[in-house]
Scaffold this motif. Structure first.
Motif, short mmCIF file in Angstrom:
data_model
loop_
_atom_site.label_atom_id
_atom_site.label_comp_id
_atom_site.label_asym_id
_atom_site.label_seq_id
_atom_site.Cartn_x
_atom_site.Cartn_y
_atom_site.Cartn_z
N VAL A 62 0.85 -1.19 0.00
CA VAL A 62 0.00 0.00 0.00
C VAL A 62 0.88 1.24 0.00
CG1 VAL A 62 -1.78 1.29 1.21
CG2 VAL A 62 -1.83 -1.21 1.21
N ARG A 63 0.55 2.18 -0.88
CA ARG A 63 1.25 3.48 -0.91
C ARG A 63 0.25 4.57 -0.56
NH1 ARG A 63 3.45 4.02 -6.27
NH2 ARG A 63 5.29 2.89 -5.49
N ASP A 64 0.65 5.43 0.40
CA ASP A 64 -0.24 6.51 0.85
C ASP A 64 0.61 7.73 1.17
OD1 ASP A 64 -2.24 8.12 1.75
OD2 ASP A 64 -2.86 6.83 3.42
N THR A 65 0.54 8.72 0.30
CA THR A 65 1.30 9.97 0.52
C THR A 65 0.34 11.13 0.75
OG1 THR A 65 1.41 10.34 -1.88
CG2 THR A 65 3.26 9.17 -0.87
N THR A 66 -0.84 10.82 1.28
CA THR A 66 -1.80 11.88 1.57
C THR A 66 -1.19 12.91 2.51
OG1 THR A 66 -3.60 10.27 1.33
CG2 THR A 66 -4.11 12.34 2.46
N GLY A 67 -1.36 14.20 2.16
CA GLY A 67 -0.78 15.25 2.99
C GLY A 67 0.73 15.20 3.00
N ASN A 68 1.32 14.81 1.85
CA ASN A 68 2.77 14.66 1.73
C ASN A 68 3.32 13.68 2.76
OD1 ASN A 68 3.02 16.52 -0.42
ND2 ASN A 68 3.01 18.24 1.03
N GLY A 69 2.50 12.66 3.09
CA GLY A 69 2.94 11.64 4.02
C GLY A 69 2.88 12.05 5.48
N GLN A 70 2.36 13.26 5.77
CA GLN A 70 2.32 13.74 7.15
C GLN A 70 1.11 13.21 7.91
OE1 GLN A 70 4.92 15.49 8.41
NE2 GLN A 70 5.81 15.11 6.38
N VAL A 105 1.56 -2.56 -6.31
CA VAL A 105 1.25 -1.43 -5.44
C VAL A 105 -0.18 -0.97 -5.66
CG1 VAL A 105 1.85 0.95 -4.83
CG2 VAL A 105 3.65 -0.69 -5.40
N VAL A 106 -0.89 -0.74 -4.54
CA VAL A 106 -2.18 -0.06 -4.59
C VAL A 106 -1.98 1.30 -3.93
CG1 VAL A 106 -2.93 -1.22 -2.46
CG2 VAL A 106 -4.61 -0.13 -3.93
N ASP A 107 -2.29 2.34 -4.66
CA ASP A 107 -2.08 3.72 -4.19
C ASP A 107 -3.40 4.28 -3.65
OD1 ASP A 107 -1.38 6.37 -3.76
OD2 ASP A 107 -0.12 6.47 -5.54
N VAL A 108 -3.39 4.61 -2.34
CA VAL A 108 -4.61 5.15 -1.71
C VAL A 108 -4.42 6.63 -1.36
CG1 VAL A 108 -5.33 2.90 -0.84
CG2 VAL A 108 -3.87 4.36 0.58
N THR A 109 -3.46 7.27 -1.99
CA THR A 109 -3.26 8.69 -1.74
C THR A 109 -4.52 9.48 -2.08
OG1 THR A 109 -0.89 8.49 -2.23
CG2 THR A 109 -1.85 10.69 -2.34
N GLY A 110 -4.98 10.26 -1.13
CA GLY A 110 -6.18 11.07 -1.35
C GLY A 110 -7.48 10.32 -1.23
N VAL A 111 -7.44 9.01 -1.02
CA VAL A 111 -8.68 8.24 -0.87
C VAL A 111 -9.30 8.56 0.49
CG1 VAL A 111 -9.65 5.92 -0.67
CG2 VAL A 111 -7.89 6.40 -2.38
N PRO A 112 -10.59 8.91 0.56
CA PRO A 112 -11.22 9.23 1.85
C PRO A 112 -11.18 8.03 2.79
CG PRO A 112 -12.61 9.90 0.00
CD PRO A 112 -11.53 9.05 -0.58
N GLU A 113 -11.21 8.31 4.09
CA GLU A 113 -11.22 7.23 5.06
C GLU A 113 -12.49 6.40 4.91
OE1 GLU A 113 -10.55 8.59 9.00
OE2 GLU A 113 -8.55 9.39 8.57
N GLY A 114 -12.33 5.11 5.02
CA GLY A 114 -13.45 4.19 4.83
C GLY A 114 -13.06 3.11 3.83
N SER A 115 -14.05 2.42 3.29
CA SER A 115 -13.81 1.34 2.34
C SER A 115 -13.37 1.90 0.98
CB SER A 115 -15.06 0.49 2.17
OG SER A 115 -15.47 -0.07 3.40
#
Length: 326
Positions: A62-70, A105-115
């Motif tokens: 899983v890749r998640d860089t939401t908020g620049n990873g912060q 890789v599944v990128d969830v950057t910017g994906v809202p919380e939830g399913s």
């Protein structure tokens, strides 16, 4: 133009002598040209013909860089957690590959919380190419990452009956982090069972368990290991004996009894333990079904290591001379 020119040319080829003469004309040069063409085809398609296909079960990252990873977010309930990837390449290259060498890789950057349901991007290692993958998308749950601090519960292998070991765990507390909905299921952090000799110590991993005592996946303990140290340096004289209850009054009758535990460990001098066969337990009897503590009668100089209780069902005893009520 000669009359019937084209038709006349085709008629010539129907003559076996003409066809043979034309076919064998410059036969050597024709065979040489054919050989060169076949050789060039084999050279040009050699790599393609040498390539084979091989399938791999690749874990999904899983890749998640939401908020620049912060932003502290975590992913759980990834389904499926791996994808089937078929690569094409030379046999020797495919043989040296492991699933960990392939990136899915599944990128969830910017994906809202939830399913969520997101595509999986597969990157083939050098010298190979992706032929197909299954499935193309995975499901999961994005949640806020939280951390809880819990006391560490000691779990050790059953000691011999003739010992009363004492242990210490360092550190006594540890953090458990992960998705909020998963961390909330953690009831306790326990050490992996360890058998230690007197005065020994060992580093053991921590395991997160839920209320039912089952491992909770998708969380991390910090630290992931603790040190379990056995403090006692020798063995004490211990003996296991059974518990015997006092009899009920003549006016009461016991229809069900369950003593827990039915035996206790007694610490005492060896000569006293040698004479000890059982431990008397006193309980107050009354009509009904109930659980009551058992008061143990221990000889002077001895000590029990367990407390005892009993589950009773008691009813009034009928006089033999009294007829039952109609």
């Amino acid at each position: 133009m000669k009359a019937g020119g084209p038709l006349e040319g085709w008629r010539r080829w129907l003559d076996p002598r003409y066809a043979w003469a034309r076919g064998t004309h410059n036969l050597g040069l024709k065979l040489l040209a054919l050989g060169v063409s076949v050789t060039l085809w084999f050279v040009a398609t050699g790599d393609r013909r040498a390539n084979v296909e091989q399938g791999f079960d690749v874990p999904v990252t899983v890749r998640d860089t939401t908020g620049n990873g912060q932003e502290k977010r975590a992913t759980s309930n990834l389904s499926p957690s791996s994808v089937r990837v078929t690569l094409r390449g030379r046999p020797e290259r495919l043989r040296e590959l492991q699933p960990e060498n392939i990136e899915a890789v599944v990128d969830v950057t910017g994906v809202p919380e939830g399913s969520f349901t997101q595509p999986v991007t597969v990157t083939a290692p050098t010298g190979t190419e992706v032929q197909r993958q299954s499935p193309a998308r995975v499901q999961g749950f994005v949640d806020t990452q939280v951390t809880r601090t819990l006391p560490v519960t000691l779990s050790v292998a059953s000691p011999p009956e003739a010992s009363v070991p004492r242990y210490v765990v360092l550190p006594a507390e540890a953090g458990v982090s992960g998705p909020g909905q998963v961390v909330s299921r953690v009831a306790r952090l326990v050490t992996s069972p360890a058998a230690l000799a007197a005065g020994a110590e060992r580093e053991v991993p921590l395991v997160a368990l839920d209320e039912a005592g089952l491992p909770v996946e998708g969380v991390k303990a910090n630290p992931s290991t603790v040190t379990v140290r056995r403090l006692d340096t020798g063995e004490l004289p211990v003996k296991t004996v059974r518990v015997v209850l006092n009899d009920p009054p003549a006016t009461l009758r016991v229809t069900s009894v369950s003593v827990q535990p039915s035996t206790v460990r007694v610490v005492a001098a060896p000569e006293l333990l040698g004479r000890l066969r059982e431990v008397s337990g006193a309980v107050t009897y009354r009509v009904g079904t109930y659980t009551a503590p058992v008061r143990l009668s221990i000889p002077a100089g001895a000590q029990t290591l367990e407390t005892v209780s009993v589950r009773l069902t008691v009813e009034r005893a009928q006089d033999k001379d009294t007829p039952p009520a109609p």
